[in-house]
Design an enzyme around this catalytic site. Structure first.
Site, PDB file in Angstrom:
ATOM      1  N   CYS A  84     -14.098 -27.130   6.923  1.00 53.16           N
ATOM      2  CA  CYS A  84     -13.530 -26.894   6.621  1.00 53.16           C
ATOM      3  C   CYS A  84     -12.356 -27.707   6.383  1.00 53.16           C
ATOM      4  O   CYS A  84     -12.351 -28.739   7.493  1.00 53.16           O
ATOM      5  CB  CYS A  84     -13.019 -25.897   7.313  1.00 53.16           C
ATOM      6  SG  CYS A  84     -11.234 -24.526   7.780  1.00 53.16           S
TER       7      CYS A  84
ATOM      8  N   ASP B 160      -8.197  -7.056   0.124  1.00 48.70           N
ATOM      9  CA  ASP B 160      -7.012  -7.162   1.553  1.00 48.70           C
ATOM     10  C   ASP B 160      -7.703  -6.464   2.446  1.00 48.70           C
ATOM     11  O   ASP B 160      -8.391  -5.806   3.047  1.00 48.70           O
ATOM     12  CB  ASP B 160      -5.455  -6.009   1.203  1.00 48.70           C
ATOM     13  CG  ASP B 160      -6.249  -4.761   1.805  1.00 48.70           C
ATOM     14  OD1 ASP B 160      -6.644  -4.070   1.068  1.00 48.70           O
ATOM     15  OD2 ASP B 160      -5.542  -4.489   3.228  1.00 48.70           O
TER      16      ASP B 160
ATOM     17  N   HIS C  12      -7.220 -20.455  10.024  1.00 50.40           N
ATOM     18  CA  HIS C  12      -8.102 -21.007   9.720  1.00 50.40           C
ATOM     19  C   HIS C  12      -9.174 -20.116   8.897  1.00 50.40           C
ATOM     20  O   HIS C  12      -9.902 -20.347   7.926  1.00 50.40           O
ATOM     21  CB  HIS C  12      -9.509 -22.131  11.076  1.00 50.40           C
ATOM     22  CG  HIS C  12     -10.893 -21.991  11.065  1.00 50.40           C
ATOM     23  ND1 HIS C  12     -11.383 -22.515  10.247  1.00 50.40           N
ATOM     24  CD2 HIS C  12     -11.759 -20.786  10.614  1.00 50.40           C
ATOM     25  CE1 HIS C  12     -12.896 -22.379  10.181  1.00 50.40           C
ATOM     26  NE2 HIS C  12     -12.669 -21.230  10.088  1.00 50.40           N
TER      27      HIS C  12
ATOM     28  N   ASP D  76       0.495  -1.372  -0.170  1.00 54.67           N
ATOM     29  CA  ASP D  76      -0.235  -0.226   0.507  1.00 54.67           C
ATOM     30  C   ASP D  76       0.633   1.379  -0.108  1.00 54.67           C
ATOM     31  O   ASP D  76       2.599   0.745   0.138  1.00 54.67           O
ATOM     32  CB  ASP D  76      -1.004  -0.086   1.309  1.00 54.67           C
ATOM     33  CG  ASP D  76      -1.025   0.456   2.916  1.00 54.67           C
ATOM     34  OD1 ASP D  76       0.496   0.226   2.458  1.00 54.67           O
ATOM     35  OD2 ASP D  76      -0.585   0.141   3.628  1.00 54.67           O
ATOM     36  N   SER D  77       0.446   2.359  -0.634  1.00 54.08           N
ATOM     37  CA  SER D  77       0.875   3.857  -0.078  1.00 54.08           C
ATOM     38  C   SER D  77       1.353   3.845   1.027  1.00 54.08           C
ATOM     39  O   SER D  77       2.223   5.176   1.157  1.00 54.08           O
ATOM     40  CB  SER D  77       0.663   4.716  -1.475  1.00 54.08           C
ATOM     41  OG  SER D  77      -0.873   5.496  -0.282  1.00 54.08           O
ATOM     42  N   GLY D  78       0.667   3.366   2.229  1.00 53.74           N
ATOM     43  CA  GLY D  78       1.162   4.195   3.667  1.00 53.74           C
ATOM     44  C   GLY D  78       0.287   5.645   3.938  1.00 53.74           C
ATOM     45  O   GLY D  78       0.053   5.960   4.439  1.00 53.74           O
ATOM     46  N   GLY D  79      -0.657   6.384   2.504  1.00 57.05           N
ATOM     47  CA  GLY D  79      -1.763   7.388   2.390  1.00 57.05           C
ATOM     48  C   GLY D  79      -2.814   6.456   3.907  1.00 57.05           C
ATOM     49  O   GLY D  79      -2.948   7.347   4.509  1.00 57.05           O
TER      50      GLY D  79
ATOM     51  N   GLY E 187     -10.764   4.937   1.171  1.00 56.75           N
ATOM     52  CA  GLY E 187     -11.106   5.397   1.374  1.00 56.75           C
ATOM     53  C   GLY E 187     -12.853   5.013   1.659  1.00 56.75           C
ATOM     54  O   GLY E 187     -13.219   5.164   2.367  1.00 56.75           O
TER      55      GLY E 187
ATOM     56  N   GLN F 225     -11.280   8.103  -4.727  1.00 55.26           N
ATOM     57  CA  GLN F 225     -11.301   8.366  -3.525  1.00 55.26           C
ATOM     58  C   GLN F 225     -12.326   9.387  -4.416  1.00 55.26           C
ATOM     59  O   GLN F 225     -13.675   9.531  -4.835  1.00 55.26           O
ATOM     60  CB  GLN F 225     -10.261   9.951  -2.883  1.00 55.26           C
ATOM     61  CG  GLN F 225      -9.427   8.918  -2.669  1.00 55.26           C
ATOM     62  CD  GLN F 225      -9.505   8.483  -1.353  1.00 55.26           C
ATOM     63  OE1 GLN F 225     -10.189   8.187  -0.545  1.00 55.26           O
ATOM     64  NE2 GLN F 225      -8.673   7.439  -1.026  1.00 55.26           N
TER      65      GLN F 225
ATOM     66  N   CYS G 102      -8.290 -27.034   6.463  1.00 58.32           N
ATOM     67  CA  CYS G 102      -7.249 -26.096   7.291  1.00 58.32           C
ATOM     68  C   CYS G 102      -7.166 -27.768   8.973  1.00 58.32           C
ATOM     69  O   CYS G 102      -7.934 -28.354   9.072  1.00 58.32           O
ATOM     70  CB  CYS G 102      -8.101 -25.381   7.649  1.00 58.32           C
ATOM     71  SG  CYS G 102      -8.314 -24.686   9.698  1.00 58.32           S
TER      72      CYS G 102
ATOM     73  N   CYS H   6      -8.450 -27.356  12.182  1.00 61.23           N
ATOM     74  CA  CYS H   6     -10.395 -27.951  11.820  1.00 61.23           C
ATOM     75  C   CYS H   6     -10.513 -29.854  11.796  1.00 61.23           C
ATOM     76  O   CYS H   6     -11.243 -29.996  12.192  1.00 61.23           O
ATOM     77  CB  CYS H   6     -10.900 -27.463  10.621  1.00 61.23           C
ATOM     78  SG  CYS H   6     -11.878 -25.520  10.942  1.00 61.23           S
TER      79      CYS H   6
ATOM     80  N   ASP I  55      -2.203   8.966  -2.408  1.00 61.15           N
ATOM     81  CA  ASP I  55      -3.725   9.461  -1.675  1.00 61.15           C
ATOM     82  C   ASP I  55      -3.910  10.333  -0.584  1.00 61.15           C
ATOM     83  O   ASP I  55      -3.006   9.841   0.539  1.00 61.15           O
ATOM     84  CB  ASP I  55      -4.481   8.733  -2.290  1.00 61.15           C
ATOM     85  CG  ASP I  55      -4.893   7.295  -1.257  1.00 61.15           C
ATOM     86  OD1 ASP I  55      -3.698   7.075  -0.386  1.00 61.15           O
ATOM     87  OD2 ASP I  55      -5.729   6.263  -0.559  1.00 61.15           O
TER      88      ASP I  55
HETATM   89 ZN   LIG Z   1     -10.755 -24.637   9.253  1.00 59.19          ZN
END
Ligand SMILES: [Zn+2]
Length: 384
Positions: A312, A274, A343, A96-99, A224, A197, A314, A317, A150
């Site tokens: 699940c 994200d 998980h 990311d840009s840090g903005g 934003g 934005q 994973c 689980c 931004d």
């Molecule tokens: Zn799981």
């Protein structure tokens, strides 16, 4: 799309919404979209090994420019071999840009046309970010995708403040693009994404889409939208803005959110997400499951031999029962946070896999109808 070393191709489209599947090509490999990108703030997805990220289905990960600039500093990152080496991760990375960090947690000293000065959260010293500087920092960090710098106004900002910040973001984008090209552009192996934005104002968002997309960039983001607005406002902004972005480029919704949010945004045509929710919630012992959200510390799980989520696949689980996971969390064992993070990430990626499959079979709306309500429920032990 013609940017060397990068490309985006739409594979399938939903007949009733803007949802689509696609492939985003990067120098470190392809990303099947829609995709969720785990956040590795300080060059690590907290408590999760790179091989476990691969196993749960992570394709592309994030790191934060703000944090990496403060510690250890981009020159050190470059000396250490860049972010891919530091993260032990051969796949695509985005910084990311840090903005967002500067404007949300930063102790800001001064914002002017040239840039922004803020106090470091590490040592209190004054730090200066300008659009050019942020592009240079990200180039040194070496991710596949860098974000334009931004100005991200708070959710409480007035229309006038939002308008001013949005206009400035457009001027800063021009400077970011210029610096990015001077440093070799996409040929260098790093793409630049622009950020739309405009707060919750449809006309400002529309004008921002136009200004940002006037630059021929590899991808575009909607920013934003995770600065404290109501979920309904976010949904409306995305519903309005996402379809206006070029269909032949990846569209990234920054900082959102939960599996329920994904369905709305994907229906509007978003491809990339994200958020810290899966890993942060895991460290606070909250998990997302196919039956709803659970607090693993609940005493009702004390002697519970069941799997946390029987749907699940994973490690948490399939190899541990609920009572054991509760024990690890209530005693503060490191493994507790790690297993719950694994998980939650698996749950997010699995949800995306189901969404991609559903779009390819043109039954996205059916899957949305099936899952959305279940995903947002909080469930107690006796409701499992
Ligand atoms: Zn799981």
């Amino acid at each position: 799309m013609t940017h060397s070393r990068f490309g985006y191709q739409v594979l399938d489209s939903c007949s009733r919404t803007h949802a689509r599947t696609g492939v985003f090509e990067t120098p470190h490999g392809p990303v099947q979209t829609p995709a969720f990108m785990p956040v590795g703030t300080r060059a690590t997805v907290k408590g999760v090994l790179p091989r476990d990220l691969l196993e749960v289905g992570s394709q592309m990960v994030l790191a934060n420019t703000y944090h990496m600039h403060l510690r250890p500093g981009e020159d050190t990152v470059r000396e250490l071999g860049g972010l891919h080496t530091m993260m032990g991760w051969d796949g695509p990375i985005l910084t990311d840009s840090g903005g967002y960090q500067v404007f949300s947690m930063g102790d800001i000293c001064r914002i002017d046309e040239e840039g922004v000065s803020f106090k470091s959260i590490v040592d209190g010293g004054e730090v200066r970010f300008t659009p050019e500087r942020v592009v240079e920092i990200q180039r040194a960090l070496g991710a596949d995708v860098a974000m334009a710098f931004d100005q991200c106004p708070p959710g409480t900002a007035s229309r006038q403040e939002v308008e001013r910040a949005t206009d400035r973001t457009h001027r800063w984008l021009e400077r970011c693009v210029k610096r990015h090209r001077e440093l070799g552009g996409e040929e260098s192996g790093q793409a630049l994404f622009g950020i739309v934005q405009g707060g919750a104002h449809e006309d400002l968002r529309g004008a921002s889409v136009e200004a940002v997309c006037a630059h021929d960039l590899v991808g575009y983001a909607i920013g934003g939208v995770s600065v404290g607005e109501q979920p309904e406002l976010i949904r409306r902004v995305v519903e309005h803005s996402a379809p206006l972005l070029p269909a032949d480029r990846p569209r990234y919704l920054m900082g959102v959110g939960t599996p329920k949010d994904f369905f709305d945004a994907i229906a509007s045509g978003i491809d990339l997400f994200d958020c810290v929710t899966p890993t942060r919630n895991a460290r606070n012992h909250t998990v997302f499951t196919s039956r709803g959200r659970l607090n693993i510390r609940n005493r009702g799980f004390l002697e519970d031999q069941r799997s946390m989520d029987p749907e699940c696949d994973c490690m948490a689980c399939t190899r541990f029962n609920l009572g054991t996971l509760r024990h690890l969390c209530t005693t503060g064992e490191m493994l507790g946070g790690t297993l719950l993070s694994i998980h939650n990430l698996r749950f997010f990626h699995h949800t995306m896999e189901r969404i991609r499959q559903a779009i390819s079979e043109d039954r996205f709306e059916e899957l949305r109808g099936d899952l959305v309500e279940r995903l947002s429920r909080r469930v107690a032990p006796d409701e499992l």
